[in-house]
Design an enzyme around this catalytic site. Sequence first.
Site, PDB file in Angstrom:
ATOM      1  N   ASP A  91       0.923  -1.206  -0.025  1.00  0.00           N
ATOM      2  CA  ASP A  91       0.176   0.028   0.038  1.00  0.00           C
ATOM      3  C   ASP A  91       0.757   1.433   0.018  1.00  0.00           C
ATOM      4  O   ASP A  91       2.028   1.163   0.233  1.00  0.00           O
ATOM      5  CB  ASP A  91      -0.803  -0.251   1.249  1.00  0.00           C
ATOM      6  CG  ASP A  91      -1.633   1.196   1.517  1.00  0.00           C
ATOM      7  OD1 ASP A  91      -2.377   1.794   0.476  1.00  0.00           O
ATOM      8  OD2 ASP A  91      -1.415   1.725   2.727  1.00  0.00           O
ATOM      9  N   ASP A  97      -0.025   5.223   0.862  1.00  0.00           N
ATOM     10  CA  ASP A  97      -0.408   6.406   2.238  1.00  0.00           C
ATOM     11  C   ASP A  97      -0.465   5.454   3.511  1.00  0.00           C
ATOM     12  O   ASP A  97      -1.376   4.459   3.426  1.00  0.00           O
ATOM     13  CB  ASP A  97      -1.794   6.929   1.694  1.00  0.00           C
ATOM     14  CG  ASP A  97      -1.733   7.723   0.485  1.00  0.00           C
ATOM     15  OD1 ASP A  97      -1.200   8.827   0.679  1.00  0.00           O
ATOM     16  OD2 ASP A  97      -1.934   7.157  -0.652  1.00  0.00           O
ATOM     17  N   ASP A 143      -2.282  -0.249   5.822  1.00  0.00           N
ATOM     18  CA  ASP A 143      -2.297   0.413   7.201  1.00  0.00           C
ATOM     19  C   ASP A 143      -3.937   0.594   7.611  1.00  0.00           C
ATOM     20  O   ASP A 143      -4.197   1.008   8.475  1.00  0.00           O
ATOM     21  CB  ASP A 143      -1.860   1.870   7.304  1.00  0.00           C
ATOM     22  CG  ASP A 143      -2.320   2.550   6.175  1.00  0.00           C
ATOM     23  OD1 ASP A 143      -2.551   2.475   5.141  1.00  0.00           O
ATOM     24  OD2 ASP A 143      -2.865   3.754   6.854  1.00  0.00           O
TER      25      ASP A 143
HETATM   26 MG   LIG Z   1      -2.794   3.347   3.147  1.00  0.00          MG
END
Ligand SMILES: [Mg+2]
Length: 251
Positions: free
Chosen positions: A12, A14, A192
């Site tokens: 991923d 961000d 996240d």
């Molecule tokens: Mg993310």
Amino acid sequence: MSETADYALFLDFDGTLVEIAPRPDAVQVDPSLVPALERLRERLGGALAIVTGRPVAVIDDFLNPARFDVAGLHGVERRVDGTLSGGRPEDHPDLRAGVERLHAETARYESVLIEDKGASVAVHWRLAAPGDAQAAEEIVKAVAADLGSAYRLQLGKAVGEIVPAAATKGHAIRAFLEAAPYTGRRAIFLGDDRTDEIAFASVNEDGGISVRIGDGETVASRRLADPAVVRALIAAWAEGAPIDPDALPAA
Ligand SMILES: [Mg+2]
């Protein structure tokens, strides 16, 4: 088979490779990140891809001049070895109408940002006052509901995104694994956010390794504290440290 031929790495962007910024266009890319990713990709025989809610073109801007394999817009568009597929705005006339409605209905709220990605649309309320944030969330929920089953709403951290129903990061990772150089490798996926949990589940189901970045309830099997720890791990792997994801801290 060497250890590095065993794994395919899916990352991923961000909150995983870079810290979350107040505005989506304000993220800072650590200067050592791109060279480390390029070395690690080489070590993995090319089996490294970014899997993100952002458009592929935006990832290219952030990671310029490198061009990585990317699943953008949660898998609506995917680029493998330079070939891009999916994700044209004109393929999504109903969503175009939804974007207009989002603009009209959120205009009176301060600091609510509409990010039109062509085949999906994100409403950001990170900078909005609590009341305006709540209103923005209600609006995006209503617009998503009215678009029907062809689209679904993904709620993240101070963001609600309307995406084509068939697009998920889990689908995108499985699609990568169907072709070289990914085929036959064990997936490692780092993410996240709430939106990454679907992919953690499918990666677990397929015998891969799921890694949650930061706090929060998760179905991932492993956990790392923050993007700085992720970047240190990528740098170490890029420099030849043993790739042993099962040894990462349990979630
Ligand atoms: Mg993310």
